[in-house]
Every structure is written in structure tokens, then in C-alpha cells.
Design a protein around this motif. Structure first.
Motif, mmCIF file in Angstrom:
data_model
loop_
_atom_site.group_PDB
_atom_site.id
_atom_site.type_symbol
_atom_site.label_atom_id
_atom_site.label_comp_id
_atom_site.label_asym_id
_atom_site.label_seq_id
_atom_site.Cartn_x
_atom_site.Cartn_y
_atom_site.Cartn_z
ATOM 1 N N GLY A 39 36.959 50.172 46.402
ATOM 2 C CA GLY A 39 37.131 49.626 47.873
ATOM 3 C C GLY A 39 38.305 50.445 48.789
ATOM 4 N N LEU A 40 38.117 50.033 49.802
ATOM 5 C CA LEU A 40 39.031 50.630 50.860
ATOM 6 C C LEU A 40 40.509 50.100 50.601
ATOM 7 C CD1 LEU A 40 39.638 52.698 53.232
ATOM 8 C CD2 LEU A 40 38.923 50.728 54.725
ATOM 9 N N ALA A 41 40.576 48.754 50.459
ATOM 10 C CA ALA A 41 41.803 48.129 50.297
ATOM 11 C C ALA A 41 42.465 48.619 48.996
ATOM 12 C CB ALA A 41 41.732 46.614 50.216
ATOM 13 N N ASN A 42 41.809 48.656 47.849
ATOM 14 C CA ASN A 42 42.680 49.479 46.491
ATOM 15 C C ASN A 42 43.030 50.960 46.733
ATOM 16 O OD1 ASN A 42 42.746 47.036 45.250
ATOM 17 N ND2 ASN A 42 40.907 47.196 44.370
ATOM 18 N N ALA A 43 42.041 51.519 47.276
ATOM 19 C CA ALA A 43 42.339 53.052 47.645
ATOM 20 C C ALA A 43 43.527 53.140 48.427
ATOM 21 C CB ALA A 43 41.200 53.496 48.218
ATOM 22 N N SER A 44 43.701 52.417 49.391
ATOM 23 C CA SER A 44 44.989 52.490 50.516
ATOM 24 C C SER A 44 46.188 52.011 49.556
ATOM 25 C CB SER A 44 44.689 51.305 51.345
ATOM 26 O OG SER A 44 43.725 51.839 52.346
ATOM 27 N N LEU A 45 46.033 51.173 48.618
ATOM 28 C CA LEU A 45 47.299 50.597 47.718
ATOM 29 C C LEU A 45 47.582 51.811 46.956
ATOM 30 C CD1 LEU A 45 46.365 46.840 46.790
ATOM 31 C CD2 LEU A 45 48.128 47.743 48.310
ATOM 32 N N ARG A 46 46.509 52.450 46.442
ATOM 33 C CA ARG A 46 46.865 53.628 45.455
ATOM 34 C C ARG A 46 47.462 54.747 46.415
ATOM 35 N NH1 ARG A 46 41.974 52.353 43.378
ATOM 36 N NH2 ARG A 46 40.964 54.071 44.567
ATOM 37 N N TRP A 47 47.021 55.053 47.570
ATOM 38 C CA TRP A 47 47.570 56.023 48.099
ATOM 39 C C TRP A 47 48.967 55.714 48.687
ATOM 40 C CZ3 TRP A 47 49.062 56.708 53.530
ATOM 41 C CH2 TRP A 47 49.147 57.858 53.972
ATOM 42 N N LEU A 48 49.500 54.603 49.044
ATOM 43 C CA LEU A 48 50.784 54.080 49.218
ATOM 44 C C LEU A 48 51.653 54.044 48.001
ATOM 45 C CD1 LEU A 48 50.125 51.377 52.018
ATOM 46 C CD2 LEU A 48 50.872 53.746 52.202
ATOM 47 N N LEU A 50 51.286 51.974 45.801
ATOM 48 C CA LEU A 50 51.395 50.446 45.315
ATOM 49 C C LEU A 50 49.960 50.067 44.237
ATOM 50 C CD1 LEU A 50 52.074 49.126 48.659
ATOM 51 C CD2 LEU A 50 53.829 49.565 46.827
ATOM 52 N N GLY A 51 49.838 51.104 43.507
ATOM 53 C CA GLY A 51 48.658 50.868 42.372
ATOM 54 C C GLY A 51 48.763 49.736 41.764
ATOM 55 N N ALA A 52 49.924 49.159 41.411
ATOM 56 C CA ALA A 52 50.160 47.879 40.520
ATOM 57 C C ALA A 52 49.617 46.720 41.208
ATOM 58 C CB ALA A 52 51.631 47.859 40.201
ATOM 59 N N LEU A 53 49.445 46.694 42.649
ATOM 60 C CA LEU A 53 48.824 45.634 43.281
ATOM 61 C C LEU A 53 47.248 45.647 43.431
ATOM 62 C CD1 LEU A 53 51.697 45.450 46.190
ATOM 63 C CD2 LEU A 53 51.451 44.268 44.466
ATOM 64 N N GLU A 54 46.748 46.610 43.014
ATOM 65 C CA GLU A 54 45.270 46.639 42.859
ATOM 66 C C GLU A 54 44.746 45.362 42.222
ATOM 67 O OE1 GLU A 54 43.047 50.428 41.858
ATOM 68 O OE2 GLU A 54 45.144 51.411 41.849
ATOM 69 N N GLN A 55 43.553 45.024 42.838
ATOM 70 C CA GLN A 55 43.094 43.741 42.094
ATOM 71 C C GLN A 55 41.477 43.627 42.651
ATOM 72 O OE1 GLN A 55 44.001 39.623 43.348
ATOM 73 N NE2 GLN A 55 45.697 40.897 44.605
#
Length: 133
Positions: A39-48, A50-55
Motif C-alpha cells: 500500500g501507499l501508506a507503508n510505501a510512504s513510511l518506508r520512503w521516510l 520509518l519502516g518500523a511503523l509498517e503494519q
């Protein structure tokens, strides 16, 4: 004087209105979903970074409702913006010009002239948000 005189205003209107035109199926096919790793939300977190916040946003009861709410509001934000901008452009220039001649400050002009003139648009958008979506 136009409310939005920026050179990129037409492009920004198209960008903001595009989610309204896309069906739910096309959102999923473009990867604009809330699944883990896709998803876009998790891709954005990885790009920033903040991959540890993916869920799995829809997989947790504590985040499922909020995830659907945010996606729904983002989808319809463009429609509301276009209607609101049309209402702003339709405000009579004579009334706003008279307020300027009367030396009305921007705060008073906003709350005593512009907001009351936009009240029907705001009410219509609220009714649409409750019954049409």
C-alpha cells in the motif's frame, strides 16, 4: 479579482479531483490500498525511513476504522474543494468591493460577509457527505 490566480491552479485542481474519479477497484489496482508491503501508506513510511511503523492497517482493530475514514475523506476532499472553489468564485464582486470601500478589515469581511454567503454551500456539502457517499 480571482480567488485563485496561481499559474498552477488548474493542474492542482485536477490533481485534487482525480481521486473522486477513480473507483474503489482502480484504487486497489494502482496499489493505493492499505495492505502490508503493497500500500501507499507503508510505501510512504518506508520512503521516510520509518519502516518500523509498517503494519497491516486494515488487519488491526485499533487502526482499521481510522484507516478507512482517512482513505474515504481523502477520496472526497477533491469534490468538496471543487464545489467550494466554485462557490468562492461565484461570490458577487460588488458586495466584496463595497466591503473594501467601507474599509472593512479582512477578518470582518471573512466572518460577516464571505462565511454567511457560503453557508448554503457548506450545508449542501454536509448533507451530501451524510447521504450520498
Amino acid at each position: 479579482m480571482p480567488v485563485c490566480a496561481a499559474p498552477l491552479a488548474p493542474l492542482l485542481r485536477v490533481v485534487w479531483f482525480t481521486p473522486v474519479l477513480m473507483s474503489t477497484w482502480s484504487w486497489d489496482s494502482l496499489g493505493v490500498d492499505l495492505r502490508l508491503r503493497l500500500g501507499l501508506a507503508n510505501a510512504s513510511l518506508r520512503w521516510l525511513g520509518l519502516g518500523a511503523l509498517e503494519q497491516s492497517w486494515l488487519g488491526h482493530p485499533s487502526t482499521a476504522l481510522w484507516s478507512v475514514l482517512v482513505a474515504h475523506e481523502w477520496k472526497w476532499l477533491g469534490f468538496n474543494m471543487i464545489v467550494f472553489l466554485a462557490a468562492l468564485h461565484a461570490l458577487p464582486a460588488e458586495v466584496l468591493g463595497a466591503a473594501e470601500l467601507d474599509n472593512c478589515g479582512w477578518f470582518a469581511k471573512l466572518f460577516y460577509i464571505i462565511v454567511p454567503m457560503l453557508r448554503t454551500t457548506v450545508v449542501n456539502l454536509m448533507v451530501l457527505s451524510f447521504i450520498a457517499r
